[in-house]
Structure formats: structure tokens, C-alpha cells
Design a protein around this motif. Structure first.
Motif, PDB file in Angstrom:
ATOM      1  N   GLY A  72       0.821  -1.213   0.000  1.00 34.79           N
ATOM      2  CA  GLY A  72       0.000   0.000   0.000  1.00 34.79           C
ATOM      3  C   GLY A  72       0.848   1.253   0.000  1.00 34.79           C
ATOM      4  N   LEU A  73       0.304   2.332  -0.566  1.00 33.74           N
ATOM      5  CA  LEU A  73       1.088   3.555  -0.755  1.00 33.74           C
ATOM      6  C   LEU A  73       0.595   4.728   0.086  1.00 33.74           C
ATOM      7  CD1 LEU A  73       1.553   3.274  -4.618  1.00 33.74           C
ATOM      8  CD2 LEU A  73       3.329   3.024  -2.873  1.00 33.74           C
ATOM      9  N   SER A  74      -0.259   4.454   1.077  1.00 37.59           N
ATOM     10  CA  SER A  74      -0.748   5.562   1.887  1.00 37.59           C
ATOM     11  C   SER A  74      -0.560   5.312   3.379  1.00 37.59           C
ATOM     12  CB  SER A  74      -2.232   5.819   1.590  1.00 37.59           C
ATOM     13  OG  SER A  74      -2.983   4.642   1.800  1.00 37.59           O
ATOM     14  N   GLY A  75       0.179   4.285   3.721  1.00 41.26           N
ATOM     15  CA  GLY A  75       0.400   4.000   5.146  1.00 41.26           C
ATOM     16  C   GLY A  75      -0.822   3.402   5.819  1.00 41.26           C
ATOM     17  N   GLY A  76      -1.719   2.816   5.035  1.00 43.25           N
ATOM     18  CA  GLY A  76      -2.937   2.226   5.590  1.00 43.25           C
ATOM     19  C   GLY A  76      -2.640   1.048   6.512  1.00 43.25           C
ATOM     20  N   ALA A  77      -1.529   0.356   6.249  1.00 42.44           N
ATOM     21  CA  ALA A  77      -1.167  -0.797   7.083  1.00 42.44           C
ATOM     22  C   ALA A  77      -0.040  -0.452   8.049  1.00 42.44           C
ATOM     23  CB  ALA A  77      -0.756  -1.976   6.201  1.00 42.44           C
ATOM     24  N   MET A  78       0.218   0.838   8.211  1.00 40.41           N
ATOM     25  CA  MET A  78       1.233   1.241   9.189  1.00 40.41           C
ATOM     26  C   MET A  78       0.774   0.783  10.576  1.00 40.41           C
ATOM     27  SD  MET A  78       2.419   5.062  10.025  1.00 40.41           S
ATOM     28  CE  MET A  78       3.548   5.433  11.327  1.00 40.41           C
ATOM     29  N   PRO A  79       1.656   0.125  11.333  1.00 42.40           N
ATOM     30  CA  PRO A  79       1.234  -0.439  12.623  1.00 42.40           C
ATOM     31  C   PRO A  79       0.898   0.627  13.670  1.00 42.40           C
ATOM     32  CG  PRO A  79       3.248  -1.461  11.845  1.00 42.40           C
ATOM     33  CD  PRO A  79       3.023  -0.248  10.989  1.00 42.40           C
ATOM     34  N   HIS A  80       0.252   0.147  14.712  1.00 43.45           N
ATOM     35  CA  HIS A  80      -0.096   0.948  15.875  1.00 43.45           C
ATOM     36  C   HIS A  80       0.882   0.527  16.972  1.00 43.45           C
ATOM     37  CE1 HIS A  80      -2.506   2.505  19.162  1.00 43.45           C
ATOM     38  NE2 HIS A  80      -3.376   3.015  18.298  1.00 43.45           N
ATOM     39  N   ALA A  81       1.510   1.492  17.623  1.00 43.61           N
ATOM     40  CA  ALA A  81       2.579   1.171  18.582  1.00 43.61           C
ATOM     41  C   ALA A  81       2.101   0.273  19.724  1.00 43.61           C
ATOM     42  CB  ALA A  81       3.172   2.454  19.143  1.00 43.61           C
ATOM     43  N   SER A  82       0.819   0.415  20.090  1.00 43.36           N
ATOM     44  CA  SER A  82       0.290  -0.414  21.181  1.00 43.36           C
ATOM     45  C   SER A  82      -0.692  -1.439  20.653  1.00 43.36           C
ATOM     46  CB  SER A  82      -0.412   0.460  22.221  1.00 43.36           C
ATOM     47  OG  SER A  82       0.444   1.482  22.649  1.00 43.36           O
ATOM     48  N   GLY A  83      -0.578  -1.725  19.371  1.00 48.08           N
ATOM     49  CA  GLY A  83      -1.571  -2.601  18.753  1.00 48.08           C
ATOM     50  C   GLY A  83      -0.988  -3.886  18.197  1.00 48.08           C
ATOM     51  N   VAL A  84      -1.920  -4.737  17.763  1.00 47.41           N
ATOM     52  CA  VAL A  84      -1.538  -5.989  17.114  1.00 47.41           C
ATOM     53  C   VAL A  84      -1.613  -5.784  15.612  1.00 47.41           C
ATOM     54  CG1 VAL A  84      -2.336  -8.344  16.621  1.00 47.41           C
ATOM     55  CG2 VAL A  84      -2.210  -7.538  18.985  1.00 47.41           C
ATOM     56  N   LEU A  85      -0.542  -6.131  14.922  1.00 48.73           N
ATOM     57  CA  LEU A  85      -0.584  -6.124  13.472  1.00 48.73           C
ATOM     58  C   LEU A  85      -1.058  -7.514  13.043  1.00 48.73           C
ATOM     59  CD1 LEU A  85       0.573  -4.216  10.989  1.00 48.73           C
ATOM     60  CD2 LEU A  85       1.713  -6.390  10.614  1.00 48.73           C
ATOM     61  N   LEU A  86      -2.217  -7.541  12.363  1.00 46.79           N
ATOM     62  CA  LEU A  86      -2.831  -8.808  11.984  1.00 46.79           C
ATOM     63  C   LEU A  86      -2.471  -9.096  10.535  1.00 46.79           C
ATOM     64  CD1 LEU A  86      -4.867 -10.987  12.991  1.00 46.79           C
ATOM     65  CD2 LEU A  86      -6.668  -9.586  12.007  1.00 46.79           C
ATOM     66  N   SER A  87      -1.506  -9.992  10.338  1.00 52.33           N
ATOM     67  CA  SER A  87      -1.084 -10.302   8.973  1.00 52.33           C
ATOM     68  C   SER A  87      -1.993 -11.387   8.386  1.00 52.33           C
ATOM     69  CB  SER A  87       0.367 -10.796   8.970  1.00 52.33           C
ATOM     70  OG  SER A  87       0.642 -11.382   7.712  1.00 52.33           O
ATOM     71  N   LEU A  88      -2.468 -11.141   7.152  1.00 52.54           N
ATOM     72  CA  LEU A  88      -3.317 -12.122   6.474  1.00 52.54           C
ATOM     73  C   LEU A  88      -2.497 -12.982   5.507  1.00 52.54           C
ATOM     74  CD1 LEU A  88      -6.354 -12.143   7.180  1.00 52.54           C
ATOM     75  CD2 LEU A  88      -5.437  -9.863   7.461  1.00 52.54           C
ATOM     76  N   ALA A  89      -1.157 -12.971   5.713  1.00 48.03           N
ATOM     77  CA  ALA A  89      -0.263 -13.651   4.776  1.00 48.03           C
ATOM     78  C   ALA A  89      -0.559 -15.143   4.665  1.00 48.03           C
ATOM     79  CB  ALA A  89       1.192 -13.443   5.212  1.00 48.03           C
TER      80      ALA A  89
END
Lengths: 506, 356
Positions: free
Chosen positions: A97-114
Motif C-alpha cells: 500500500g502507498l498511503s500507510g494504511g497498514a502502518m502499525p499501531h505502537a500499542s496494537g496488534v498487526l494482523l497479517s493475512l499472509a
């Protein structure tokens, strides 16, 4: 729409960079490890680093944790746990993505759909594909090719980008003038809300009862639900496609040629434009045979039956001649057609070759304003002392100015950022939009203040909370708060209506 | 909201007043689709006063019109520039308004090839319960800024607010059209429609009724010639062919006129013909089935669900149960959206969902 305190509870993006409280990471990691196998929860610095940004690398943020569920059951369990613990969740596909839509949250969980990477069904008689969100865009067309079918939306990053990401951003590509955006090619979605509720929107039919929540969820940037399955429409592959490549000695004339093609009743399957700087940047890289003396190059594609293509190509050649093209070439083979396109499709990597960094814009304008915008961008190059090369989805007025800069130079990024914001504000003034296909993400939060009024943004938050009452899915993205807009300090521009439309501005 | 048109000012005044008094409004354009959806009580708010094409430039492929603009005005303007609304909105033998067309979100025979009403919506202005006028989407073909509320409004039957203006994508008229007819059973028609749709053929509409399949080809004359050679069938004269497609689009065809109870089934295009569901008319390559069926509602809904689709009681049927029921999770989202957009339920209460 209740307004006064409509966004009092909405997170500011700055809060999203605040580190978790001591012990929080360990506690959440333990909770998730009770739900997923050990290798599906990442918490070490080295493991988290690859996730700190998406395709927009100027914005970086390490997540608290990464979760990689493999099944719907696991994914739902992660969502429910995060809901329970009040942990923000940011879904991520291929990270292109080119707009930082998947930029993580410092206190959050990054949920990868890989790991949701399977094509579940290619149904040739019904012309649909049922896929998991981690499937690559191009893989769908590859799987459908044996049946003479293809999946139409083809973003430039199609070898890498995922269908889930395409759904989140409502991605386009070079063929959407004729075949539509992701929205027009998705029949159904299956996914989960933060409350773990199963959502089945659309399906194998052409419509569904109730409000069109499917349309609402496509392009919702991961703020409403997490998608686990997508039903895509497949189309019969045209028998033949040919590209006409035309040179112009003036960008304004090229812009008028685009309008003339449409006005002649032709809807090309692709209609793209590159300025001289873009052509010069890609040519040494791909050897497409671009006319480097031209101020602008147009690529217009026709597809259909051989007779149909012959007629349409001849018609386009006539229009292009009349519009003042200085040279016209028609692809004579499939290899040549792909070569003509290769430069356009490789414009972004080419920018990366000639400049240490580049910043890609994504505004859309009415086609008639193309020439005017190009001239304005030229003036901004002087104002910000930065070069900008331009590639456009000219047929649908979608601009991709690539601002070239060197992040190691003091203040260069800040200038690039302001340059970009200026372009987007101009797009809104001309009746266009700040993003045609890349999404708002974190990148264009400020520009959203220019395009939408506080009441309109309140309506967006209302939609958000209807799906996500606790506000935990991709918080802080896509919709700016009142406070942020006040801080940004630029005025909301009523769509295409300037206060003094007669004043010259460029 | 400076220099607001007086007709819009008037609508706004009525909405603010109704919201303050918490009294429901029944939004209505030309009334061509009064029969559609659930009954709704409320003071009539006639949307026809706010009318006119605001912006149209043929080379942009976009038209912007106020809600009260009639379909005939829009279509004749577009036709002068060899363009049209490709989703072929049904008029039902009246002259509907653009606002009503989008609020109902219905599409005609070309839907299976060109797309539905919602696919052509680029932007909309919404008059909200508190009198605010909000703009969503825009006048450009590609636009992903903010949630796609403009398309959410398409088919909303006015329950979220009053649509006052819409921007629609338009397309050039096909250079040529021809209709072919084939004698075949419903089974054979469904098999053929799906097989043909998987081939690069310029098919713009399909229909089956009374043992005959109809196929409309649209595009370059050369593409039509090539398709005819491949498909065979009987080539019809333009006049009776156009009449037949108009009959499907506006439901003036005898099948629609004669049915006293009528179901609209949205099914996967490959679903087999429904056995025992009465006379049927098939559209959209098999994805839309009209059944003139007297079966009890539960039984017919059961058939539709078993085939992977939904059933809408188009004509006849019990009040409050015309639309196919929604899954509880989706209904919950509908309730929350309604509560946020229209907390006092002044806009078309009950028209889309009984107690919303």
C-alpha cells in the motif's frame, strides 16, 4: 449527525505512536499465544521490524505484536481477545500500500493475512473466483487463464499486492476505465467485525437485500471489518489487445487528445499518459522505445475481436492525428504491446532508480483540467525546488505525480510533503479528489480536512462506529478528527466551488 | 450553504421541522415505484421541486443532476451527445426522478454486462435529519477518499436521509445493436447464457420467457457480425426487438402485466430453473428470475435460499415481509447506521426494513 463532540472518543494519530505500558506487550503476547501456535505470534524486535511500514516507507512504526492466524477460527479468536483487552488491530496484506494504511499501531496488534493465501475455487461456468485475502492479484488471473478468463483490476503492483489489500483500498489499475475498479469486480465478501461477528456481504448473486454494505466495505481501509474470503468476478479474456502510442510536443495537447478520444465515443481498455521526465526515467531501464523528444506520451489500448480492435485502433489514430500527435506507433505483436506498457508499469521503480526517494501522489481531477494541473505542478517544482515526474491514468483523470527527493537532505521530506499536499488541494479545487486508488491511510489525513466538512467527517465516524463500536480496527487512519484539522489549519474547499472561481491561481 | 436554491431551502426547512417534531416524512419523486418496498406512513415530502441538470460534460462521462430531474430529461440530454445511462433504469411506464432511481437502486436488462445503478454512482448529496447537506464521492470516476457513502445511499430507499443530488457515470451509446432469438427450454437457456458469458462475445442483455431465449448484442458492427456467425439464432428486426427489451426494462411485457403476484429472485446465474414455482421469466444471464408464483412465501423463500439466493415479494405479499430477511449480524449494522443518521426515524420509516 450529532456534531459538537462527535469525535471526542476518536483516537488522534499521534496517540497511535505511543508505546505500550510496561508489561503490556508480554501480557497480550501471552494471551495470543494461548490461542495460536507459537510461530504465529511475533514479539521480538527483529521479527517486528519487517512490519514497521508498508509501501510508504517514510512513515514507520513498530507494532507491539504481530499475529499470523491461519484459519478463520484463529482469526476470530484474536479479534475477540483484542476486543476484550482493548488492543487496536491493524490488518495487513502484502504491505504494498502507498498511503500507510497498514502502518502499525505502537500499542496494537498487526494482523497479517499472509497465511490466508489459498485460491479456494475457480468456477468457470459461473465465472467467479473465491479466494482468501492473502492471494496475490496476479495469481487470480493466472489461475483463471486456463478457462479463458481473467480478473480485470490490475494495479501496477499486481505481482505482489494481495486481493485483501485491493479490497481495503478499492484498487484500480490501467484497465479500470473499461472494466471498473475493485468495487465493480467483487461480488461478495466474508469477514469478521472486531466483535467476532461473521459478516457475509453479497455473494454469488448480483444483488442482496438491505443496504449495500458490500459497496461500503470495499475501500474502507480496514476500519470496518477484517476480510477472510472474497468472491471475484472473472471476465472472458478478449481475443486481441493492441496499444497505440502517440507522442505530443505539448502536455496540454495530450490532455485534449484524451478528452477527444472519449468524446468520439471510444472507451479504450487503457488510456495512460507519461510526461517527458517519466519517459526519460523509465526508458534506460525498460527499453520500451519511447519517444524521448516528446513532451508527453499517450498509450491507448483497444481490446476485443480482431475486427473490432482494427476499427477502434483506426478511429483512435484519426483522433490522435487531429489532436496534433507528432508520432504514432501501433503495437504489432503481443510482445510489443507488453513492451509499450512496461515503461508505464515500471514508472515507480524507475523513479527509485533516478532518485534516492520519491513520493507518489494519487489525486483525481476532471479530465479537462489535465493540462492546467500539469502546468501548476511545473510551477510547484520551482516553488519547492524539487523535481516531479508525472504518470497518469489519463482516461479516468487519476494523476500519479512522483515527487523526487533525498530524505537525507535537511528539510527535503518536509518540502516534498507540502508539495504533495498542494497538488491534492488543487485537485479538490478543480472538483476532483485527494485519492483515486491509493487510499487515505495516515498519509492524506490532513488533505481530508480540505475535501470534507466536519459534518461529513462526522458521518464517516458514524459509519465506523456502526461496524466497530469500540473503535479498535485500524484506529486513527483514513478520517481526521476535528482537532487534527484545526491544527492543520487549511480550509475545507466545497467540491469544485472556489470562493472566487474567476481569480487566476497558477 | 450560501445562496441555497429556494427549492432546496424549502426541503431543508421541512426536514428540520419534521426532525424537531419527530414526525415521519415519506420521500417521494414521481411515485413510479410507490409499489416497491414496504409501506411507510408519513407526511409526503415531494422531491420534484428541486430539479435540473447541474453539470454535464460529455467528454468527462459524468452527469450531475438534482434529485427531482426526470429520467426523460436526463436521457434526452445524454442522447443528444450519443451517451446514455448504461444501467437502463426502469421507468415502469412513468417518468421517474433521478433521486428516486438512485434511492431504489433498480437496474434494467443491461445490468449483467454494464453494471448496476450503484456501479454508476460517483457522488451524492444527502440532506440529513438535522438539515445539514453532506457531499459524498464526487464527479470523478476514481475516488477512494472517505467511506463510499454515495453508493450506500443507492438502494437505501431514503431511510438514511434525502438524496438531493447525484453524479452518475455515463457511457457512449453502442455503435450498433442487434437481437437474436432462439427456441429453447429454460434449462438450455441457462446453460447457454452462462457458457456465452464466459466467451468474449458482445452480449449486452439476455432474457428467456415462454420457450424463447433473447440475446442482445451491442458494440462495433464488425464485432456483432462475428458474434452472429458464432451464435446462430434468428436475427430480429430492430422495432420488435427494441419493444421486447423495453417490455423487460419497464415491465410492460405481458408476463409482468398478467402476474397478479410476482417474486423477484436474485440467484447465482448457474442455478437450475426453480421447479414448481409457476411461470418464470429469466434475465441477467440467469442471475435474475421473475416467478409468478402462488406458493406460500416461506416455501418460495426456501427454494431461493436453497439455490443460494434471495427472494423479494415484488407484487402482493404480506406487509412487513416483502424483502428477504437479513442475517442478524447485518440487521444490527443497519440499526446502528439508522440510529446514527436518522435518530428520530423521520426518513421513510419502515420502507426498507419493518421497524427501521
Amino acid at each position: 449527525m450529532p456534531q459538537a463532540e462527535f469525535d471526542a472518543d476518536e483516537p488522534r494519530w499521534s496517540e497511535c505512536a505511543e508505546a505500550p505500558a510496561a508489561g503490556r506487550r508480554l501480557a497480550v503476547a501471552q494471551a495470543l499465544r494461548a490461542l495460536l501456535p507459537a510461530d504465529c505470534v511475533l514479539s521480538g524486535d527483529n521479527e517486528l521490524r519487517p512490519y514497521e511500514c508498508d509501501g510508504l516507507s517514510v512513515f514507520r512504526q513498530q507494532p507491539m505484536l504481530v499475529a499470523l492466524p491461519r484459519t478463520e477460527t484463529e482469526l476470530r479468536a484474536v479479534l475477540l481477545e483484542c476486543r476484550q483487552l482493548g488492543v487496536p488491530v491493524v490488518a495487513r496484506g502484502a504491505g504494498t500500500g502507498l498511503s500507510g494504511g497498514a502502518m502499525p499501531h505502537a500499542s496494537g496488534v498487526l494482523l497479517s493475512l499472509a497465511r490466508f493465501d489459498r485460491i479456494l475455487e475457480i468456477n468457470a461456468p459461473a465465472r467467479i473466483a473465491r479466494v482468501q485475502p492473502g492471494v496475490r492479484n496476479l495469481a487470480v488471473s493466472e489461475a483463471a487463464a486456463a478457462h479463458g478468463l481473467f480478473y480485470a483490476p490490475d494495479p501496477s503492483s499486481q505481482i505482489a499486492c494481495s486481493i485483501g489489500g485491493n479490497v481495503a483500498e478499492n484498487s484500480g489499475g490501467v484497465h479500470c476505465l473499461k472494466y471498473g475498479l475493485t468495487l465493480h469486480n467483487v461480488l461478495g465478501l466474508r469477514g469478521y467485525t472486531i466483535d467476532g461477528e461473521l459478516m457475509e456481504l453479497g455473494g454469488r448473486t448480483l444483488d442482496a437485500p438491505g443496504l449495500d454494505l458490500l459497496a461500503l466495505c470495499v475501500g474502507s481501509e480496514g476500519l470496518l471489518l477484517v476480510v477472510t474470503e472474497v468472491i471475484l468476478k472473472l471476465l472472458p479474456k478478449p481475443e486481441l489487445a493492441q496499444v497505440v502510442m502517440a507522442s505530443f510536443d505539448d502536455v496540454g495537447k495530450a490532455g485534449e487528445a484524451v478528452a477527444a478520444i472519449i468524446a468520439a465515443g471510444i472507451v479504450p481498455s487503457g488510456l495512460e499518459m507519461m510526461d517527458r521526465k517519466a519517459a526519460a526515467a523509465v526508458e534506460p531501464f525498460v527499453h520500451a522505445g519511447y519517444d524521448l523528444s516528446a513532451a508527453a506520451i499517450l498509450l491507448a489500448e483497444s481490446d476485443g475481436t480482431p475486427d473490432e480492435v482494427r476499427e477502434e485502433v483506426a478511429a483512435m489514430e484519426r483522433v490522435l492525428h487531429a489532436a496534433g500527435a507528432t508520432a504514432i506507433e501501433v503495437s504489432r505483436s503481443e510482445a510489443e504491446r507488453l513492451r509499450f506498457w512496461s515503461g508505464r508499469k515500471n514508472a515507480f521503480p524507475a523513479a527509485g532508480r533516478i532518485s534516492p526517494d520519491y513520493y507518489c501522489m494519487d489525486g483525481t481531477i476532471p479530465r479537462k483540467s489535465l493540462g492546467q494541473v500539469l502546468k501548476a505542478i511545473e510551477q510547484m517544482e520551482h516553488k519547492y525546488d524539487l523535481k516531479c515526474m508525472n504518470v497518469f491514468h489519463a482516461g479516468d483523470g487519476n494523476l500519479h505525480p512522483l515527487i523526487l527527493f533525498d530524505a537525507n537532505c535537511e528539510g527535503a521530506w518536509e518540502r516534498a510533503d507540502r508539495f504533495g499536499a498542494d497538488i491534492l488541494e488543487l485537485c479538490v479545487q478543480l472538483g476532483g479528489t485527494i485519492t483515486g486508488e491509493h487510499g487515505v491511510g495516515v498519509e492524506k489525513l490532513n488533505s481530508m480536512c480540505v475535501q470534507f466538512s466536519p459534518a461529513e467527517r462526522a458521518a464517516f465516524f458514524a459509519v465506523k462506529r456502526a461496524f466497530d463500536p469500540p473503535g479498535l480496527l485500524n484506529p486513527g487512519k483514513a478520517i481526521p478528527t476535528l482537532a487534527r484539522c484545526a491544527e492543520y489549519g487549511r480550509m475545507h474547499v466545497r467540491h469544485g466551488r472556489l470562493a472566487h472561481p474567476d481569480l487566476p491561481r497558477f | 450553504m450560501d445562496r441555497m436554491d429556494s427549492a432546496l431551502q424549502n426541503l431543508r426547512g421541512r426536514v428540520i421541522e419534521a426532525n424537531a417534531a419527530k414526525t415521519p416524512l415519506r420521500l417521494r419523486g414521481a411515485g413510479s415505484k410507490d409499489f416497491y418496498g414496504e409501506r411507510c406512513d408519513g407526511t409526503l415530502l415531494d422531491m420534484r421541486g428541486y430539479r435540473g441538470v447541474v453539470d454535464y460534460e460529455p467528454s468527462e462521462l459524468v452527469i450531475t443532476a438534482r434529485c427531482g430531474t426526470s429520467l426523460s430529461e436526463v436521457e434526452s440530454l445524454l442522447a443528444r451527445h450519443q451517451q446514455f445511462l448504461a444501467f437502463e433504469p426502469p421507468a415502469f411506464a412513468a417518468d421517474p426522478t433521478i433521486g428516486g432511481i438512485i434511492a431504489c437502486g433498480l437496474s434494467g436488462p443491461r445490468r449483467c454486462q454494464a453494471g448496476a445503478a450503484r456501479d454508476f454512482v460517483l457522488g451524492a448529496a444527502l440532506l440529513c435529519a438535522d438539515g445539514q447537506l453532506l457531499h459524498f464521492g464526487g464527479k470523478v470516476i476514481k475516488n477512494v477518499a472517505g467511506f463510499d457513502v454515495a453508493r450506500l445511499l443507492c438502494g437505501s430507499l431514503g431511510i438514511l436521509g434525502a438524496i438531493t443530488e447525484v453524479s452518475l457515470k455515463v457511457l457512449p451509446l453502442p455503435r450498433a445493436e442487434q437481437t437474436l432469438r432462439f427456441e429453447m427450454t429454460a434449462d438450455a437457456a441457462l446453460e447457454s447464457f452462462n457458457r456465452w458469458a464466459g466467451q468474449p462475445l458482445p452480449i449486452s442483455a439476455t432474457g428467456w420467457c415462454n420457450g424463447q431465449a433473447w440475446l442482445r448484442l451491442s458494440g462495433a458492427p464488425s464485432a456483432l457480425r462475428a458474434a452472429r456467425t458464432r451464435l446462430g439464432g434468428e436475427l430480429l428486426d430492430a422495432a420488435p426487438a427494441d419493444e421486447w427489451w423495453r417490455g423487460l426494462r419497464h415491465q410492460t411485457h405481458a408476463f409482468f402485466r398478467e402476474a397478479h403476484t410476482l417474486w423477484r429472485l436474485s440467484l447465482p446465474s448457474t442455478a437450475a430453473p426453480l421447479a414448481g414455482a409457476g411461470p418464470q421469466l429469466i434475465e441477467w444471464g440467469g442471475a435474475l428470475r421473475w416467478c409468478a408464483s402462488d406458493l406460500p412465501a416461506a416455501e418460495l423463500r426456501g427454494l431461493a435460499t436453497a439455490a443460494g439466493g434471495t427472494a423479494l415479494h415484488w407484487r402482493g405479499g404480506e406487509a412487513g415481509q416483502r424483502f428477504h430477511p437479513l442475517a442478524p449480524t447485518l440487521l444490527a449494522i443497519h440499526r446502528r447506521l439508522k440510529a446514527r443518521f436518522d435518530p428520530h426515524r423521520i426518513f421513510n420509516p419502515g420502507r426498507l426494513i419493518a421497524d427501521l
